[in-house]
Design a protein around this motif. Sequence first.
Motif, mmCIF file in Angstrom:
data_model
loop_
_atom_site.group_PDB
_atom_site.id
_atom_site.type_symbol
_atom_site.label_atom_id
_atom_site.label_comp_id
_atom_site.label_asym_id
_atom_site.label_seq_id
_atom_site.Cartn_x
_atom_site.Cartn_y
_atom_site.Cartn_z
ATOM 1 N N GLU A 150 0.823 -1.219 0.000
ATOM 2 C CA GLU A 150 0.000 0.000 0.000
ATOM 3 C C GLU A 150 0.851 1.260 0.000
ATOM 4 O O GLU A 150 0.554 2.216 -0.720
ATOM 5 N N ALA A 151 1.926 1.271 0.784
ATOM 6 C CA ALA A 151 2.817 2.436 0.810
ATOM 7 C C ALA A 151 3.474 2.645 -0.553
ATOM 8 O O ALA A 151 3.586 3.780 -1.038
ATOM 9 N N ASP A 152 3.879 1.552 -1.186
ATOM 10 C CA ASP A 152 4.500 1.660 -2.511
ATOM 11 C C ASP A 152 3.520 2.229 -3.524
ATOM 12 O O ASP A 152 3.852 3.152 -4.276
ATOM 13 N N ARG A 153 2.327 1.682 -3.552
ATOM 14 C CA ARG A 153 1.361 2.136 -4.549
ATOM 15 C C ARG A 153 0.962 3.597 -4.316
ATOM 16 O O ARG A 153 0.784 4.359 -5.259
ATOM 17 N N CYS A 154 0.845 3.995 -3.064
ATOM 18 C CA CYS A 154 0.546 5.404 -2.763
ATOM 19 C C CYS A 154 1.696 6.311 -3.213
ATOM 20 O O CYS A 154 1.464 7.370 -3.797
ATOM 21 N N ALA A 155 2.921 5.890 -2.961
ATOM 22 C CA ALA A 155 4.090 6.679 -3.374
ATOM 23 C C ALA A 155 4.183 6.755 -4.896
ATOM 24 O O ALA A 155 4.482 7.830 -5.452
ATOM 25 N N GLN A 156 3.915 5.639 -5.575
ATOM 26 C CA GLN A 156 3.939 5.640 -7.037
ATOM 27 C C GLN A 156 2.867 6.581 -7.588
ATOM 28 O O GLN A 156 3.132 7.380 -8.488
ATOM 29 N N ARG A 157 1.667 6.486 -7.031
ATOM 30 C CA ARG A 157 0.571 7.354 -7.475
ATOM 31 C C ARG A 157 0.934 8.815 -7.271
ATOM 32 O O ARG A 157 0.698 9.655 -8.136
ATOM 33 N N GLN A 158 1.518 9.136 -6.126
ATOM 34 C CA GLN A 158 1.890 10.539 -5.843
ATOM 35 C C GLN A 158 2.907 11.054 -6.845
ATOM 36 O O GLN A 158 2.862 12.219 -7.230
ATOM 37 N N GLU A 184 -5.004 14.915 -10.867
ATOM 38 C CA GLU A 184 -5.263 13.721 -10.041
ATOM 39 C C GLU A 184 -6.098 12.692 -10.797
ATOM 40 O O GLU A 184 -5.812 11.493 -10.719
ATOM 41 N N ASP A 219 -4.707 9.022 -11.797
ATOM 42 C CA ASP A 219 -5.415 7.789 -11.430
ATOM 43 C C ASP A 219 -5.727 6.947 -12.658
ATOM 44 O O ASP A 219 -5.589 5.718 -12.637
#
Length: 177
Positions: free
Chosen positions: A112-120, A135, A139
């Motif tokens: 989850e942290a990785d995917r959030c960082a990638q999305r950001q 945004e 997405d």
Amino acid sequence: LAVARDLFHRHGIRAVGVETIAEAAGTNKMTLYRHFPSKDELVAECLRGWSQEALADWDRLAERLPGDPRGQLMAWLDHASAHDGSANRGCAIANAAVELPDHDHPARRVIEADRCAQRQQVVRLCTEAGLAEPEMLADTLFLMIEGARVSLQSVGEEGPGARLLPLARNLIDAHAR
């Protein structure tokens, strides 16, 4: 870690046992458990490594294309699509997300942290590139990458995943102000 990462990526997390990892690494289970209290913790550490490598890719893109967020965005899409062919089982973190649905698994926090960082990172580049609805665009691009990864594995290189780059270019062009 290198042996575990290779085995997990080639065969899947659930398909590889601690004994197999220890044997392939030329050690024993006791030594492995001295470093990692459980297989779950070993999996989480492997995913941390993959995540750190992916985040380092963003730094390399910025160094290669300084001041060009749109170019960095396209380079990221090109890089992501080049590394997701079915021959190499796709993205290790995306695969782990499917294999490890239990939200209490220590690897889930890493995923989850990785995917959030990638999305950001994608949101940041869309914003810096002056693209409309950054945004929403980020997405959409993120979902396109994830979908292409699955498509390349399930349908092959002739399926819709192979069209990721032209589809993404068209979408980005449509969001240019």
